[in-house]
Enzyme design. Structure first.
Site, mmCIF file in Angstrom:
data_model
loop_
_atom_site.group_PDB
_atom_site.id
_atom_site.type_symbol
_atom_site.label_atom_id
_atom_site.label_comp_id
_atom_site.label_asym_id
_atom_site.label_seq_id
_atom_site.Cartn_x
_atom_site.Cartn_y
_atom_site.Cartn_z
ATOM 1 N N ASP A 161 0.819 -1.207 0.000
ATOM 2 C CA ASP A 161 0.000 0.000 0.000
ATOM 3 C C ASP A 161 0.863 1.271 0.000
ATOM 4 O O ASP A 161 2.085 1.224 -0.133
ATOM 5 C CB ASP A 161 -0.965 -0.043 1.180
ATOM 6 C CG ASP A 161 -2.352 0.487 0.854
ATOM 7 O OD1 ASP A 161 -2.474 1.342 -0.040
ATOM 8 O OD2 ASP A 161 -3.326 0.038 1.505
ATOM 9 N N GLU A 194 -0.718 1.694 -5.262
ATOM 10 C CA GLU A 194 -0.315 3.101 -5.244
ATOM 11 C C GLU A 194 -1.500 4.025 -5.526
ATOM 12 O O GLU A 194 -1.360 5.234 -5.519
ATOM 13 C CB GLU A 194 0.826 3.283 -6.265
ATOM 14 C CG GLU A 194 1.502 4.623 -6.305
ATOM 15 C CD GLU A 194 0.889 5.556 -7.352
ATOM 16 O OE1 GLU A 194 1.333 6.709 -7.437
ATOM 17 O OE2 GLU A 194 -0.045 5.133 -8.070
ATOM 18 N N TRP A 195 -2.675 3.416 -5.790
ATOM 19 C CA TRP A 195 -3.947 4.116 -5.999
ATOM 20 C C TRP A 195 -4.017 4.866 -7.331
ATOM 21 O O TRP A 195 -4.927 5.675 -7.538
ATOM 22 C CB TRP A 195 -4.264 5.099 -4.859
ATOM 23 C CG TRP A 195 -3.974 4.617 -3.485
ATOM 24 C CD1 TRP A 195 -4.128 3.341 -3.010
ATOM 25 C CD2 TRP A 195 -3.466 5.384 -2.391
ATOM 26 N NE1 TRP A 195 -3.753 3.270 -1.702
ATOM 27 C CE2 TRP A 195 -3.349 4.505 -1.280
ATOM 28 C CE3 TRP A 195 -3.126 6.732 -2.233
ATOM 29 C CZ2 TRP A 195 -2.885 4.929 -0.039
ATOM 30 C CZ3 TRP A 195 -2.666 7.155 -0.991
ATOM 31 C CH2 TRP A 195 -2.547 6.263 0.087
ATOM 32 N N GLY A 196 -3.063 4.631 -8.215
ATOM 33 C CA GLY A 196 -3.093 5.287 -9.525
ATOM 34 C C GLY A 196 -2.707 6.745 -9.511
ATOM 35 O O GLY A 196 -2.882 7.443 -10.514
ATOM 36 N N ASP A 216 -9.725 3.286 -3.697
ATOM 37 C CA ASP A 216 -10.459 2.139 -3.183
ATOM 38 C C ASP A 216 -11.870 2.074 -3.765
ATOM 39 O O ASP A 216 -12.562 3.084 -3.878
ATOM 40 C CB ASP A 216 -10.565 2.207 -1.664
ATOM 41 C CG ASP A 216 -9.241 1.927 -0.977
ATOM 42 O OD1 ASP A 216 -8.259 1.604 -1.667
ATOM 43 O OD2 ASP A 216 -9.197 2.034 0.264
#
Length: 399
Positions: A161, A194-196, A216
């Site tokens: 994460d 990395e959530w983009g 998320d």
């Protein structure tokens, strides 16, 4: 046009997004072994349903259920712990420690149990000082030590994460763990989360087996739509060994209708997204099981050609998604994101099939095959529903 030429049409179409994707994919996995994820990973993750409420009894029961239900035979092999599995403080030698109150037997024993079922165990950490729950340490500056710990325990998968990262560039932080895993002495699938934020599809293929392209997901229709639309932008960067990840499945968690979950699962599958179940598999309904166990839809996701399908036509809330499969076949989805039932059509010109081709269409949810079709395929699609087909060209028609 023969089946080889049909594939060429799709490859040429993909190149319109620019040569950068080809260059990144061409250097894919310089730091990892490609065959860890030749097809998108399948399994289960604890976060969407259980959050921090996890323990070894739950993980063992989940592994048991994945096997006894038949999901394991369908390819769901990873049992992944998400956040909150560790103690807040490391050991006096600096090692991560399993939370004694939740995992009294320890991670090695849990891995041994999961492996005894023919499954693989995944774990979670963070490229920061703490994980996102702020309840356990991250791996920033401890990458080599933590990778060796994971290998010693028998871990097969790491979700990594992005919280509490001190503002350090992800292109600096994430390769360090990649190299540490390579040096750990164990083959561990590396999943970036990395959530983009910094367009990881453009750099993560060099170091990871999947990378989150989005924030998320929530168990809501609009959240699912937002994530898959973002993910679609990066289709050309995915391929065998490394996959775009629009986040885990919400199927069975109760926030969407059956047709919405069918859409969710279908579009994730043809987008070659990792299929990580996010519900309680020990108590899933027959309806949920039916969705998650559709062998024909899973086969699209696991197709050896490994080309992510794309949105190829959009007219308001009505969309056509399509992509090539092995053997010269094509997957196509008619997806009605609107509020009313609608007649939807995909012409061969939309999906790269020569206009005069005769085509057999296999309906992957009805499990039926059509007589030969010419020029197009159409269906009446309910609101928020999808029709997904595998098209197999037979020959060119004379008319």
């Amino acid at each position: 046009m023969n089946m080889h030429m049909l594939l060429v049409v799709f490859v040429l179409a993909a190149s319109t997004h620019g040569g950068a994707a080809a260059r990144v994919v061409g250097t894919r996995r310089s730091m990892l072994l490609d065959d860890v994820a030749l097809t998108p990973q399948m399994g289960w993750n604890s976060w969407n349903h259980f959050g921090c409420n996890i323990n070894e009894k739950l993980i063992r029961q989940t592994a048991d259920a994945i096997v006894s239900s038949g999901l394991a035979k369908l390819g769901y092999k990873y049992v992944n712990l998400d956040d909150c599995w560790a103690e807040l403080n490391r050991s006096f030698t600096g090692e991560l420690r399993a939370k004694a109150s939740a995992f009294p037997s320890g991670m090695k024993a849990l891995a041994d149990y999961v492996h005894s079922k023919g499954l693989k165990l995944g774990i979670y950490s963070d490229a920061g000082n703490m994980t996102c729950s702020n309840q356990m340490p991250g791996s920033l500056s401890h990458e080599e030590q933590d990778a060796k710990t994971f290998a010693k325990w028998g871990i097969d998968y790491l979700k990594y994460d992005n919280c509490y990262n001190d503002g350090i560039d992800p292109k600096i932080r994430y390769p360090i763990m990649s190299k540490a895993l390579q040096n750990s002495g164990r083959r561990i699938l590396y999943s970036l989360c990395e959530w983009g934020q910094d367009n990881p599809a453009t750099w993560a293929p060099k170091m990871a087996n999947s990378w989150r392209t989005t924030g998320d997901i929530r168990d809501e229709w609009d959240s699912m739509l937002a994530n898959i639309d973002i993910n679609d932008q990066w289709a050309d960067y995915a391929g065998p060994g490394g996959w775009n990840d629009p986040d885990m499945l919400e199927v069975g968690n109760g926030g969407m209708t059956t047709e919405e979950y069918r859409s969710h699962f279908s579009i994730w599958a043809l987008s070659k997204a990792p299929l990580l179940i996010g519900c309680d598999v020990t108590a899933m309904s027959n309806e949920t099981y039916e969705l998650l166990s559709n062998m024909e839809v899973i086969a699209v996701n696991q197709d050896k050609l490994g080309v992510q399908a794309k949105k190829v036509k959009k007219q308001g809330d009505h969309e056509v998604w399509a992509g090539p499969l092995s053997g010269g076949r094509v997957v196509v989805a008619l997806w009605n994101r609107g509020p009313k039932r609608a007649k939807m059509t995909a012409h061969w010109s939309h999906i790269g099939i020569p206009h005069k081709s005769l085509v057999k269409a296999r309906d992957l949810w009805e499990h039926t095959t059509s007589p030969p079709l010419k020029h197009k395929i159409f269906a009446h699609v309910k609101s928020h529903a999808v029709k997904i087909y595998v098209l197999t060209p037979i020959k060119e028609s004379l008319s």
